[in-house]
Design a protein around this motif. Structure first.
Motif, short mmCIF file in Angstrom:
data_model
loop_
_atom_site.label_atom_id
_atom_site.label_comp_id
_atom_site.label_asym_id
_atom_site.label_seq_id
_atom_site.Cartn_x
_atom_site.Cartn_y
_atom_site.Cartn_z
N PHE A 176 41.20 29.93 30.15
CA PHE A 176 40.47 29.91 31.42
C PHE A 176 39.69 31.20 31.61
CE2 PHE A 176 43.05 26.31 32.44
CZ PHE A 176 42.36 25.61 33.41
N SER A 177 39.51 31.97 30.54
CA SER A 177 38.74 33.21 30.57
C SER A 177 39.31 34.21 31.56
CB SER A 177 37.27 32.92 30.91
OG SER A 177 36.72 32.08 29.93
N ALA A 178 40.60 34.37 31.57
CA ALA A 178 41.21 35.36 32.46
C ALA A 178 40.77 36.75 32.04
CB ALA A 178 42.73 35.26 32.38
N VAL A 179 40.56 37.61 33.02
CA VAL A 179 40.27 39.00 32.72
C VAL A 179 41.47 39.62 32.03
CG1 VAL A 179 39.85 41.26 33.72
CG2 VAL A 179 38.66 39.26 34.62
N ASP A 180 42.61 39.32 32.52
CA ASP A 180 43.82 39.89 31.93
C ASP A 180 45.02 39.04 32.31
OD1 ASP A 180 45.27 41.78 30.44
OD2 ASP A 180 44.00 43.38 31.22
N TYR A 181 46.15 39.41 31.76
CA TYR A 181 47.38 38.66 31.92
C TYR A 181 48.51 39.65 32.13
CZ TYR A 181 51.09 35.36 30.55
OH TYR A 181 52.21 34.57 30.51
N LEU A 182 49.11 39.63 33.32
CA LEU A 182 50.13 40.61 33.66
C LEU A 182 51.50 39.95 33.78
CD1 LEU A 182 48.19 42.56 36.44
CD2 LEU A 182 48.51 43.26 34.06
N LEU A 183 52.46 40.51 33.06
CA LEU A 183 53.83 40.01 33.14
C LEU A 183 54.58 40.67 34.29
CD1 LEU A 183 54.98 39.84 29.39
CD2 LEU A 183 54.65 37.92 30.96
#
Length: 250
Positions: free
Chosen positions: A94-101
């Motif tokens: 989905f073209s996320a800028v980033d992914y934070l856990l």
């Protein structure tokens, strides 16, 4: 300032993220709203028009992907937030800028915001370049555009839509024909330099007007003009003769 919303069904997660943004990103990110379910978030995103959405993957019985699928268009950047790293591949589709856990690490958050800012800055550079090309291609002054920076980002204004500009020390308020008012951190002299060749004239230390918007001129020591929106503005004695000469040339 990046306008953001947080969508998460866990209140403590929303509060933690909002707290981190307030502590580490206060000058660059503004949280305009928070939502804890898909239905409210769909309505909230439509109303608030964020530039950035912090989106939890699991939202009660639905997911962040359900939310994205219900939107008519996705005209904002997305940073997914979740405790489940097996969603990562789908998130980036989905073209996320980033992914934070979760729990979100402050350093990871800061890095994500820096990357996002670069994307937004590049987008604005593209718009600036398009405006430049537009102005180079057109010979009609009324079709020219100017770029103004506000606290919410860049605006690209048609010169012919500007009625007048009013000085407030180091700031200038731009008045548009549709009655919008836009405050910009530039002096009136800056706008005088930009707009004089487009039939604007500085009638006073505080006022730069679009000569095409004059409805009438009333004589006096300096006199005053009435514009099409019925605003009356004083013409300074020092500027009166130049103003009358400009009127004769119209």
């Amino acid at each position: 300032m990046i306008r953001a919303v947080i969508i998460d069904d866990e209140t403590h997660c929303t509060q933690r993220l909002a707290g981190l943004l307030d502590r580490y990103c206060k000058q660059s990110v503004w949280v305009a709203g928070t939502f804890d379910n898909v239905d409210d978030a769909v309505a909230g995103v439509a109303a608030l028009k964020p530039e950035l959405v912090f989106l939890d993957i699991q939202l009660h019985e639905q997911t962040g992907f359900d939310l994205l699928g219900r939107l008519p268009q996705i005209d904002f950047e997305v940073i997914f937030t979740t405790a489940y790293d097996n969603y990562a591949i789908q998130a980036f589709k989905f073209s996320a800028v980033d992914y934070l856990l979760k729990p979100i690490d402050p350093d990871d958050l800061l890095q994500a915001i820096v990357r996002l800012q670069k994307i937004l800055d590049q987008r604005q550079l593209t718009e600036k370049f398009n405006t430049l090309l537009h102005n180079l291609k057109t010979t009609d002054n009324t079709s020219k555009k100017i770029t103004v920076a506000t606290n919410k980002g860049l605006l690209f204004l048609q010169v012919s839509d500007i009625t007048r500009c009013q000085s407030d020390v180091n700031y200038t308020t731009i008045y548009l024909k549709d009655k919008q008012q836009i405050m910009v951190a530039k002096t009136l002299k800056d706008f005088e330099d930009m707009l004089t060749d487009h039939n604007f004239f500085r009638i006073h230390n505080s006022h730069l007007i679009n000569m095409d918007c004059i409805k009438s001129y009333h004589k006096g020591k300096g006199g005053y003009v009435t514009l099409n929106d019925n605003t009356s503005l004083e013409v300074s004695t020092r500027r009166r003769d130049l103003f009358l000469k400009k009127v004769e040339e119209m």
